[in-house]
Motif scaffolding. Structure first.
Motif, PDB file in Angstrom:
ATOM      1  N   THR A 264      -6.288   8.588  11.063  1.00 48.50           N
ATOM      2  CA  THR A 264      -5.167   9.678  10.721  1.00 48.50           C
ATOM      3  C   THR A 264      -5.073   7.963   8.987  1.00 48.50           C
ATOM      4  O   THR A 264      -4.215   7.441   9.220  1.00 48.50           O
ATOM      5  N   VAL A 265      -4.436   9.325   8.226  1.00 48.62           N
ATOM      6  CA  VAL A 265      -4.101   8.763   6.951  1.00 48.62           C
ATOM      7  C   VAL A 265      -2.269   9.552   6.709  1.00 48.62           C
ATOM      8  O   VAL A 265      -2.625  10.178   6.326  1.00 48.62           O
ATOM      9  N   ILE A 266      -1.884   8.076   6.649  1.00 49.00           N
ATOM     10  CA  ILE A 266      -0.460   8.561   6.186  1.00 49.00           C
ATOM     11  C   ILE A 266       0.063   7.601   4.657  1.00 49.00           C
ATOM     12  O   ILE A 266      -0.320   6.861   5.271  1.00 49.00           O
ATOM     13  N   VAL A 267       0.313   9.275   3.605  1.00 49.24           N
ATOM     14  CA  VAL A 267       0.979   8.462   2.406  1.00 49.24           C
ATOM     15  C   VAL A 267       2.024   8.719   2.877  1.00 49.24           C
ATOM     16  O   VAL A 267       2.611  10.165   2.571  1.00 49.24           O
ATOM     17  N   PRO A 268       2.890   7.315   2.821  1.00 49.40           N
ATOM     18  CA  PRO A 268       4.322   8.503   2.793  1.00 49.40           C
ATOM     19  C   PRO A 268       5.492   8.659   1.938  1.00 49.40           C
ATOM     20  O   PRO A 268       4.452   8.515   0.260  1.00 49.40           O
ATOM     21  N   ALA A 289      -3.816   0.380  10.071  1.00 46.01           N
ATOM     22  CA  ALA A 289      -4.200  -0.630   9.390  1.00 46.01           C
ATOM     23  C   ALA A 289      -3.247  -0.360   8.034  1.00 46.01           C
ATOM     24  O   ALA A 289      -2.815   0.405   7.408  1.00 46.01           O
ATOM     25  N   CYS A 290      -2.458  -1.368   6.843  1.00 45.60           N
ATOM     26  CA  CYS A 290      -1.753  -0.838   6.295  1.00 45.60           C
ATOM     27  C   CYS A 290      -2.715  -1.390   4.765  1.00 45.60           C
ATOM     28  O   CYS A 290      -2.449  -2.313   4.672  1.00 45.60           O
ATOM     29  N   ARG A 291      -2.189  -0.369   3.979  1.00 48.14           N
ATOM     30  CA  ARG A 291      -2.705  -0.708   2.587  1.00 48.14           C
ATOM     31  C   ARG A 291      -1.931  -1.727   1.156  1.00 48.14           C
ATOM     32  O   ARG A 291      -2.690  -1.950   1.126  1.00 48.14           O
ATOM     33  N   SER A 292      -0.830  -1.767   1.931  1.00 47.41           N
ATOM     34  CA  SER A 292      -0.398  -2.446   0.753  1.00 47.41           C
ATOM     35  C   SER A 292      -0.371  -3.776   1.099  1.00 47.41           C
ATOM     36  O   SER A 292      -0.294  -4.465  -0.063  1.00 47.41           O
ATOM     37  N   ALA A 306      -0.699   4.397   4.091  1.00 47.56           N
ATOM     38  CA  ALA A 306      -1.299   4.424   2.942  1.00 47.56           C
ATOM     39  C   ALA A 306      -0.290   3.955   2.153  1.00 47.56           C
ATOM     40  O   ALA A 306       0.688   5.552   1.109  1.00 47.56           O
ATOM     41  N   ASP A 307       0.487   2.771   2.533  1.00 41.45           N
ATOM     42  CA  ASP A 307       1.581   2.956   1.179  1.00 41.45           C
ATOM     43  C   ASP A 307       2.096   1.893   0.212  1.00 41.45           C
ATOM     44  O   ASP A 307       2.564   1.134  -0.370  1.00 41.45           O
ATOM     45  N   THR A 308       1.447   3.076  -0.786  1.00 42.14           N
ATOM     46  CA  THR A 308       1.386   1.924  -1.983  1.00 42.14           C
ATOM     47  C   THR A 308       0.874   3.096  -2.684  1.00 42.14           C
ATOM     48  O   THR A 308       1.284   4.089  -3.159  1.00 42.14           O
ATOM     49  N   LEU A 309       1.822   3.135  -4.276  1.00 37.23           N
ATOM     50  CA  LEU A 309       2.094   3.798  -5.344  1.00 37.23           C
ATOM     51  C   LEU A 309       0.882   4.630  -6.026  1.00 37.23           C
ATOM     52  O   LEU A 309       0.023   3.640  -6.373  1.00 37.23           O
ATOM     53  N   GLY A 310       0.724   5.463  -6.188  1.00 36.60           N
ATOM     54  CA  GLY A 310       0.510   6.657  -6.947  1.00 36.60           C
ATOM     55  C   GLY A 310      -1.275   6.036  -6.856  1.00 36.60           C
ATOM     56  O   GLY A 310      -2.786   7.092  -7.408  1.00 36.60           O
TER      57      GLY A 310
END
Length: 423
Positions: A264-268, A289-292, A306-310
């Motif tokens: 599950t990919v979560i993009v807040p 796993a945390c992308r940021s 996926a707690d990154t911008l854009g």
């Protein structure tokens, strides 16, 4: 009419002090960039370009996507025109800095404080102002009118909440709406709303979110993500808010009973919530796993945060199944047109009141599925994972809706033409 002078007095005297007290907290929460705070007080960080300048204001990412498409269309007619594009959110600002063409400049819009507003307008001296969707800042509207700058609203939209609120303050909103040279709104329902509040001759031009270009992504990063995921089944929960991630986690746990290697990919919606979300998920015993923080995504990881911008475009391009957040709680829903344009099967919750007309179009065309809670979300995901034909049909229907409603920009440009000729 007493309310407007009172608003001006408070915003001129008390508001600057209050804003100053809150800036540190806003910076800490990632809602402001410290190096660009002067822009929020009317100071420019770039010189004004020579020649005719159109100022376009887009509050957040969705409106910023419209601004990019609008600039492209205006430039085809008038390539010599320069653009100033303002926004509010950090996410939209960072996206615009990366994607704006060379003839456009980005600035963060000042707070609606009279002295800061006038400093901004005196510096930039725009020849035309175009605001997108629902930004109605009283001091800005008054000052733009006082500076004899034509002010246009495009893709106008008043949510149920905003319409109800303004309904109790018609004496406040009417003189502001009367100062717009043109009101281009999303639908006939919005025409009636703006008219009832005092808008002069609003016209329905359609929803410009249908005209926005598909979200971009870094192809190298997309290839890398697909390679890491491989054949694992996965789905994306996009633009999620506090209160929704619990339901998403529980849905994930239900799906895992049938698909034990589900990712599950979560993009807040607000990436700065990443550390809090990661800690919460670990409390549920999930491997995250945390992308940021550049965590390596392992086969044993269950959640990719996926707690990154854009980077929403990256995950929409990679995914077959997307749940669009802001809809399991009463936020009002987010943009389901974006995943539709990228061939995703779309799920959303029952709270779509900020995009009601759009969600109705998709529902009628069987281009989306509405779920109500973690159980129905899990059931829908399992069904789509098992049934490729259903998944493809849902995505195909969604794309058809997105492509059939893309004439709004043509109608907007036609209405803009007389104003462009005067520049």
């Amino acid at each position: 009419m007493v309310m407007l002078p009172l608003y001006r007095f408070i915003s001129k005297t008390i508001a600057p002090w209050f804003i100053q007290q809150t800036l540190a907290e806003r910076i800490k929460k990632g809602k402001e960039l410290p190096e660009r705070i002067p822009e929020r007080k009317g100071y420019s960080s770039r010189p004004r370009p020579e020649g005719s300048l159109i100022w376009i204001h887009s509050a957040s990412v969705g409106e910023a996507q419209i601004a990019l498409t609008l600039i492209k269309n205006i430039t085809k007619l008038r390539p010599e025109i320069k653009f100033l594009v303002t926004s509010v959110t950090v996410t939209s600002g960072q996206m615009l800095v990366k994607q704006l063409p060379s003839q456009a400049i980005h600035q963060f819009i000042p707070f609606d404080v009279p002295q800061w507003v006038n400093k901004f307008l005196d510096t930039w001296k725009p020849n035309l102002a175009i605001w997108i969707e629902s930004e109605l800042w009283p001091n800005f509207i008054e000052a733009v009118h006082a500076h004899n700058i034509p002010l246009l609203l495009i893709n106008g939209h008043l949510s149920d909440k905003s319409f109800k609120r303004w309904g109790f303050a018609r004496g406040f909103i009417r003189p502001l709406l009367e100062k717009f040279s043109s009101l281009m709104v999303q639908s006939s329902e919005q025409v009636q709303r703006f008219k009832s509040l005092g808008g002069v001759n609003p016209i329905a031009t359609g929803n410009l979110k249908f005209a926005a270009a598909p979200l971009k992504c870094d192809l190298k990063k997309l290839k890398e993500f697909k390679s890491i995921v491989g054949n694992r089944p996965f789905w994306v929960a996009a633009s999620t808010h506090d209160g929704e991630e619990i339901s998403i986690i529980k849905a994930h746990q239900r799906v895992k009973k049938s698909f034990n290697n589900i990712l599950t990919v979560i993009v807040p919606r607000h990436p700065e919530r990443g550390p809090t979300l990661k800690a919460m998920m670990k409390q549920y015993g999930l491997k995250v796993a945390c992308r940021s923080t550049n965590d390596k995504l392992l086969n044993t990881d269950e959640i990719y945060l996926a707690d990154t911008l854009g980077e929403l475009g990256l995950f929409y391009n990679a995914a077959n199944i997307v749940f669009v957040g802001g809809s399991l709680i009463s936020i009002g829903g987010h943009n389901i047109i974006e995943p539709a344009r990228l061939n995703c099967a779309i799920l959303h919750g029952p709270h779509m009141h900020n995009a009601r007309s759009v969600s109705v179009l998709f529902a009628k065309a069987q281009g989306s599925l509405e779920i109500s809670d973690e159980q129905t979300l899990a059931e829908a995901i399992e069904s789509l994972l098992r049934n490729e034909s259903l998944r493809n049909t849902l995505a195909k229907n969604a794309l058809r809706v997105a492509e059939s409603e893309d004439q709004a920009m043509t109608r907007v440009i036609k209405t803009l033409n007389p104003f462009l000729k005067n520049l």
